[in-house]
Motif scaffolding. Structure first.
Motif, PDB file in Angstrom:
ATOM      1  N   ALA A   1       0.834  -1.198   0.000  1.00 54.09           N
ATOM      2  CA  ALA A   1       0.000   0.000   0.000  1.00 54.09           C
ATOM      3  C   ALA A   1       0.869   1.248   0.000  1.00 54.09           C
ATOM      4  O   ALA A   1       2.085   1.178   0.228  1.00 54.09           O
TER       5      ALA A   1
ATOM      6  N   ARG B   1      -0.755  -5.924   2.010  1.00 50.81           N
ATOM      7  CA  ARG B   1      -2.027  -6.647   1.993  1.00 50.81           C
ATOM      8  C   ARG B   1      -1.738  -8.040   1.442  1.00 50.81           C
ATOM      9  O   ARG B   1      -1.028  -8.191   0.434  1.00 50.81           O
TER      10      ARG B   1
ATOM     11  N   SER C   1      -8.535 -11.840   3.004  1.00 51.62           N
ATOM     12  CA  SER C   1      -7.462 -10.857   2.958  1.00 51.62           C
ATOM     13  C   SER C   1      -7.096 -10.356   4.340  1.00 51.62           C
ATOM     14  O   SER C   1      -7.897 -10.428   5.274  1.00 51.62           O
TER      15      SER C   1
ATOM     16  N   SER D   1      -4.964  -6.763   5.641  1.00 51.08           N
ATOM     17  CA  SER D   1      -4.268  -5.531   5.279  1.00 51.08           C
ATOM     18  C   SER D   1      -3.534  -4.962   6.482  1.00 51.08           C
ATOM     19  O   SER D   1      -3.782  -5.345   7.623  1.00 51.08           O
TER      20      SER D   1
END
Length: 125
Positions: A37, A43, A90, A92
């Motif tokens: 990111a 992520r 996921s 992050s």
């Protein structure tokens, strides 16, 4: 004689099925991807395959480790995925130390614990 041959064949099939089920209990990491990111955190998108049967036996966690064994992040899976296999979840905001070029992903299920599989993922730096 035919009865004995049939009995032996059924016994072998049953034994093979039992061995197959014992090995099928572990979570399999099918795929993993990483992206960085703007804030320099990472992520991870991880795809798991597991024979979830319900709340009594399901894939319940995957973790991201640095090569030196430091835990970088973990994704708790809050419920079984009986009718969604394989499935991707996921995580992050994972901080990965500078200079780290790969991570190791491990997965766990609620009955067998951590799978012996370790998925090595090269980071796209």
């Amino acid at each position: 004689m035919r009865f004995l041959s049939a009995l032996i064949a059924l016994t072998l099939i049953g034994t093979m099925a039992a061995l197959s089920n014992a090995r099928a209990g572990d979570v399999k990491i099918v795929k993993a991807e990483a992206s960085q990111a703007a804030d320099k955190t990472w992520r991870f998108d991880v795809t798991l395959l597991h024979a979830d049967t319900g709340w009594d036996h399901y894939a319940d966690l995957w973790e991201v480790y640095a090569p030196d064994g430091t835990l970088l992040g973990k994704r708790v899976l809050a419920h079984p995925h009986v009718n969604e296999q394989p499935f991707t979840r996921s995580l992050s905001g994972v901080e990965v130390p500078d200079g780290t070029h790969e991570v190791i992903i491990k997965a766990r299920d609620s009955v067998h614990g951590v799978s012996p599989q370790e998925f090595e993922l090269k980071l796209p730096r």
